[in-house]
Write a protein that holds these residues in place. Sequence first.
Motif, PDB file in Angstrom:
ATOM      1  N   VAL A 116     -14.444   3.391  -5.027  1.00 44.38           N
ATOM      2  CA  VAL A 116     -14.733   2.992  -3.654  1.00 44.38           C
ATOM      3  C   VAL A 116     -15.928   3.790  -3.159  1.00 44.38           C
ATOM      4  CG1 VAL A 116     -12.406   2.247  -2.991  1.00 44.38           C
ATOM      5  CG2 VAL A 116     -13.035   4.666  -2.812  1.00 44.38           C
ATOM      6  N   GLN A 117     -16.569   3.265  -2.149  1.00 42.64           N
ATOM      7  CA  GLN A 117     -17.784   3.890  -1.636  1.00 42.64           C
ATOM      8  C   GLN A 117     -17.526   5.299  -1.123  1.00 42.64           C
ATOM      9  OE1 GLN A 117     -19.645   1.497   1.319  1.00 42.64           O
ATOM     10  NE2 GLN A 117     -21.394   2.854   1.619  1.00 42.64           N
ATOM     11  N   GLU A 118     -16.316   5.507  -0.565  1.00 39.06           N
ATOM     12  CA  GLU A 118     -16.008   6.804   0.049  1.00 39.06           C
ATOM     13  C   GLU A 118     -15.644   7.880  -0.966  1.00 39.06           C
ATOM     14  OE1 GLU A 118     -14.860   3.488   2.876  1.00 39.06           O
ATOM     15  OE2 GLU A 118     -14.584   3.952   0.746  1.00 39.06           O
ATOM     16  N   ASN A 119     -15.564   7.543  -2.252  1.00 40.02           N
ATOM     17  CA  ASN A 119     -15.079   8.487  -3.247  1.00 40.02           C
ATOM     18  C   ASN A 119     -15.892   9.785  -3.268  1.00 40.02           C
ATOM     19  OD1 ASN A 119     -13.684   9.583  -5.435  1.00 40.02           O
ATOM     20  ND2 ASN A 119     -14.943   8.514  -6.954  1.00 40.02           N
ATOM     21  N   VAL A 120     -17.202   9.661  -3.303  1.00 46.02           N
ATOM     22  CA  VAL A 120     -18.060  10.853  -3.365  1.00 46.02           C
ATOM     23  C   VAL A 120     -17.901  11.698  -2.113  1.00 46.02           C
ATOM     24  CG1 VAL A 120     -20.435  11.687  -3.481  1.00 46.02           C
ATOM     25  CG2 VAL A 120     -19.723   9.738  -4.893  1.00 46.02           C
TER      26      VAL A 120
ATOM     27  N   GLN B 249       0.845  -1.211   0.000  1.00 42.45           N
ATOM     28  CA  GLN B 249       0.000   0.000   0.000  1.00 42.45           C
ATOM     29  C   GLN B 249       0.870   1.246   0.000  1.00 42.45           C
ATOM     30  OE1 GLN B 249      -2.568  -0.193   3.434  1.00 42.45           O
ATOM     31  NE2 GLN B 249      -3.202  -2.281   2.945  1.00 42.45           N
ATOM     32  N   GLU B 250       1.857   1.278   0.891  1.00 40.52           N
ATOM     33  CA  GLU B 250       2.729   2.454   1.001  1.00 40.52           C
ATOM     34  C   GLU B 250       3.529   2.649  -0.279  1.00 40.52           C
ATOM     35  OE1 GLU B 250       5.027   1.684   4.479  1.00 40.52           O
ATOM     36  OE2 GLU B 250       3.417   2.248   5.867  1.00 40.52           O
ATOM     37  N   TRP B 251       3.977   1.531  -0.863  1.00 42.52           N
ATOM     38  CA  TRP B 251       4.748   1.624  -2.112  1.00 42.52           C
ATOM     39  C   TRP B 251       3.912   2.270  -3.212  1.00 42.52           C
ATOM     40  CZ3 TRP B 251       4.636   0.367  -7.173  1.00 42.52           C
ATOM     41  CH2 TRP B 251       5.836   0.326  -7.868  1.00 42.52           C
ATOM     42  N   ILE B 252       2.691   1.799  -3.416  1.00 44.30           N
ATOM     43  CA  ILE B 252       1.832   2.330  -4.485  1.00 44.30           C
ATOM     44  C   ILE B 252       1.499   3.794  -4.225  1.00 44.30           C
ATOM     45  CG2 ILE B 252      -0.458   2.151  -5.557  1.00 44.30           C
ATOM     46  CD1 ILE B 252      -0.346  -0.865  -5.005  1.00 44.30           C
ATOM     47  N   LEU B 253       1.172   4.128  -2.991  1.00 46.83           N
ATOM     48  CA  LEU B 253       0.775   5.502  -2.661  1.00 46.83           C
ATOM     49  C   LEU B 253       1.950   6.466  -2.767  1.00 46.83           C
ATOM     50  CD1 LEU B 253      -1.626   4.711   0.308  1.00 46.83           C
ATOM     51  CD2 LEU B 253      -2.271   5.654  -1.917  1.00 46.83           C
ATOM     52  N   ASP B 254       3.151   6.012  -2.356  1.00 47.09           N
ATOM     53  CA  ASP B 254       4.336   6.862  -2.512  1.00 47.09           C
ATOM     54  C   ASP B 254       4.615   7.135  -3.988  1.00 47.09           C
ATOM     55  OD1 ASP B 254       4.741   7.052   0.171  1.00 47.09           O
ATOM     56  OD2 ASP B 254       6.330   5.558   0.290  1.00 47.09           O
ATOM     57  N   GLU B 255       4.495   6.084  -4.797  1.00 45.97           N
ATOM     58  CA  GLU B 255       4.697   6.253  -6.232  1.00 45.97           C
ATOM     59  C   GLU B 255       3.668   7.221  -6.820  1.00 45.97           C
ATOM     60  OE1 GLU B 255       6.942   4.586  -8.665  1.00 45.97           O
ATOM     61  OE2 GLU B 255       8.027   4.648  -6.746  1.00 45.97           O
ATOM     62  N   TYR B 256       2.435   7.075  -6.396  1.00 50.29           N
ATOM     63  CA  TYR B 256       1.362   7.925  -6.921  1.00 50.29           C
ATOM     64  C   TYR B 256       1.604   9.387  -6.542  1.00 50.29           C
ATOM     65  CZ  TYR B 256      -3.341   9.721  -7.828  1.00 50.29           C
ATOM     66  OH  TYR B 256      -4.413  10.449  -8.287  1.00 50.29           O
ATOM     67  N   GLU B 257       1.924   9.614  -5.274  1.00 48.45           N
ATOM     68  CA  GLU B 257       2.101  10.999  -4.817  1.00 48.45           C
ATOM     69  C   GLU B 257       3.313  11.645  -5.469  1.00 48.45           C
ATOM     70  OE1 GLU B 257       1.550  13.525  -0.729  1.00 48.45           O
ATOM     71  OE2 GLU B 257       1.978  11.380  -0.603  1.00 48.45           O
ATOM     72  N   ASN B 258       4.366  10.883  -5.681  1.00 49.26           N
ATOM     73  CA  ASN B 258       5.558  11.440  -6.319  1.00 49.26           C
ATOM     74  C   ASN B 258       5.326  11.774  -7.790  1.00 49.26           C
ATOM     75  OD1 ASN B 258       7.172  11.329  -4.035  1.00 49.26           O
ATOM     76  ND2 ASN B 258       7.839   9.220  -4.440  1.00 49.26           N
ATOM     77  N   LYS B 259       4.524  10.965  -8.481  1.00 55.57           N
ATOM     78  CA  LYS B 259       4.330  11.143  -9.923  1.00 55.57           C
ATOM     79  C   LYS B 259       3.217  12.116 -10.270  1.00 55.57           C
ATOM     80  CE  LYS B 259       6.188   6.651 -11.282  1.00 55.57           C
ATOM     81  NZ  LYS B 259       5.927   5.335 -11.928  1.00 55.57           N
TER      82      LYS B 259
ATOM     83  N   ASP C 270      -8.965  -1.321  -1.442  1.00 57.16           N
ATOM     84  CA  ASP C 270      -9.862  -0.219  -1.056  1.00 57.16           C
ATOM     85  C   ASP C 270      -9.103   0.865  -0.298  1.00 57.16           C
ATOM     86  OD1 ASP C 270     -11.959  -1.486  -2.246  1.00 57.16           O
ATOM     87  OD2 ASP C 270     -12.898  -2.207  -0.399  1.00 57.16           O
ATOM     88  N   ILE C 271      -8.172   0.455   0.563  1.00 56.07           N
ATOM     89  CA  ILE C 271      -7.382   1.441   1.312  1.00 56.07           C
ATOM     90  C   ILE C 271      -6.552   2.290   0.353  1.00 56.07           C
ATOM     91  CG2 ILE C 271      -5.411   1.685   2.889  1.00 56.07           C
ATOM     92  CD1 ILE C 271      -6.506  -0.747   4.418  1.00 56.07           C
ATOM     93  N   VAL C 272      -5.916   1.638  -0.632  1.00 58.56           N
ATOM     94  CA  VAL C 272      -5.093   2.371  -1.595  1.00 58.56           C
ATOM     95  C   VAL C 272      -5.948   3.344  -2.409  1.00 58.56           C
ATOM     96  CG1 VAL C 272      -3.738   2.146  -3.714  1.00 58.56           C
ATOM     97  CG2 VAL C 272      -3.291   0.639  -1.777  1.00 58.56           C
ATOM     98  N   VAL C 273      -7.084   2.872  -2.907  1.00 60.86           N
ATOM     99  CA  VAL C 273      -7.940   3.721  -3.733  1.00 60.86           C
ATOM    100  C   VAL C 273      -8.446   4.912  -2.928  1.00 60.86           C
ATOM    101  CG1 VAL C 273     -10.105   3.831  -5.027  1.00 60.86           C
ATOM    102  CG2 VAL C 273      -8.624   1.833  -5.262  1.00 60.86           C
ATOM    103  N   LYS C 274      -8.843   4.658  -1.699  1.00 65.93           N
ATOM    104  CA  LYS C 274      -9.356   5.741  -0.848  1.00 65.93           C
ATOM    105  C   LYS C 274      -8.265   6.790  -0.592  1.00 65.93           C
ATOM    106  CE  LYS C 274     -11.138   6.659   3.787  1.00 65.93           C
ATOM    107  NZ  LYS C 274     -11.510   6.060   5.098  1.00 65.93           N
ATOM    108  N   LYS C 275      -7.084   6.352  -0.228  1.00 65.47           N
ATOM    109  CA  LYS C 275      -6.011   7.299   0.075  1.00 65.47           C
ATOM    110  C   LYS C 275      -5.514   7.992  -1.191  1.00 65.47           C
ATOM    111  CE  LYS C 275      -4.437   5.215   4.381  1.00 65.47           C
ATOM    112  NZ  LYS C 275      -3.302   4.649   5.155  1.00 65.47           N
ATOM    113  N   ALA C 276      -5.521   7.276  -2.309  1.00 68.24           N
ATOM    114  CA  ALA C 276      -5.140   7.901  -3.580  1.00 68.24           C
ATOM    115  C   ALA C 276      -6.147   8.988  -3.961  1.00 68.24           C
ATOM    116  CB  ALA C 276      -5.055   6.848  -4.685  1.00 68.24           C
TER     117      ALA C 276
END
Length: 535
Positions: free
Chosen positions: A496-500, A394-404, A440-446
């Motif tokens: 994810v449900q929390e998106n809206v 999760q941290e790897w994907i989110l770090d990559e996303y935030e950096n890019k 779901d955690i990754v999508v929500k935080k992304a």
Amino acid sequence: MTQNVNKNAIQILSTDGKAINIIEHYENGPTLSEVFCNEEHRDMPMLVFSVTGKTRGGKSFLLNLAAKYLEHQGDKKTSWMTGKIPSVFDWNGGIDSITKGLWICPKIYETRNHMGEKVGILLMDNQGLFDGEIDEGVSVAISGISTAISSYVMYNIKEKICSDHLEGIWRFLIKDSDGEDVDQSKTCLMFVIRDYIKENYGLVNGQQYIENEQERGTQENRTIWENLLQIFPNIKCLPLPHPGIAATKKQFKGDLNDLEEDFMSEIDKFFNDIFNPKNLNAPIEQNLNVMTGFKIYSILKKYNGVVPDNNFSFLNIFTEYGNQEKLNTLQDSFQTTLKFYYSYSRGTGNPNILHRSLNTFLQEANPRFRGNSATEYRTVLERFVVRKTNIAIQEWILDEYENKIRGDRITVRHDQIWPDLKSEMRFFVGSQEDERASSDIVVKKAAEIYYKKLSQEILETFRSTCKEKSIEEVAEYFTECQCIDCDFRLNRNFNVQENVAIWMAEKHVLKDEFLMILVEVFREKKSQQKNCSIL
């Protein structure tokens, strides 16, 4: 060593004949947690010396001599073999059993080994075996708990080692264990032979004696010895002479002068050897069972109130405790390994390394658990490893996303990088539920990162544009920007449900930020107009 012995042993374990009861509080004495979990003793390495054997065999007598010896250390002027034996553990001459349950000297003797490391010495007395006063299952449980926390178990016997003694050890320490699926015990099993029928005393002669015993007699006798050595690879023997007729009398009051000189001489040699600072390094050199105050307390508390069953043999208790120790070690080891692979995966851009590290680790770790509880501990470790691995991915994907996703044109950047990063979620491990929860955690935080970045981009554009306009133009521009739906749109990639809810929350914040910037710009423009009119 420390001074001023507490003259009264405390009972740490009792039984009502059915259940095991741990005693926490004592009148006019320390609590059990104060003995074992105080700041000084909680993490101190300890060697626990316990004595077991038949009722009325002199177990408490031997421990009181040890207390006398340990208390005297540091006194170079007088001999410890003068005066009276302290009544740390209740005892007397005669045939009536005194010790019930488990008792310890509440004073933990503190010394240092020859490397200067502080070591604690704890003395423990056991209820006599074969006393017929409690159920055998309870007696087995008491023996099992005692042996599991002991570094040395001194099995007190008379005259010579007989098949009855070997069968007794099997009956009270090994029977009903998990057979071959157990670790070897690190507890040293020491036969203390009182009133030895020959005159070759001491540990060296005792070692030769048990080596001879292993080879003599019937095949059944040799098989018993082989089985014992498989479980207790560290077996010693201490033959001792008779202490003297005075010690057998009920009226004996503990005067050391009444004991036979050769008995006291051999006891002195034994204590000088076993408590020698060089031998206190034995936990490392001889692979002895070393406890800490907290470990002893934890084992005792674990079995408080438990009604013994077949799982209460020493080996099962020892093996389960060993499984817990292995679990703690393996969890620490995995987290260290995971940190290394996480850094490596960041450099290679491949989270699959984290996925593979889990499988490799479990393949190597799972066989280490033994006994009936092995499956339980393997499950606990697997759940731990799955959870930590998924968190790392999760941290790897989110770090990559935030950096890019840094910079401008956030929506375009997102559309470019999100498909590839989303595909990395296939490396999540565990059950389908684990994988889905991690995704779901990754999508929500992304989504949270995306909407914040998009909001910042819109606000920066609004701020820079306002600075180039007049007050009237700013007011008109603000009215146009209040309808921000065109720029701050709901991104349906975040399924994810929390998106809206995340989008709406950030949208409200964005509107508030618009107002704050507007007020700030108006103040700047008014200040500029005022300065111009003055000029």
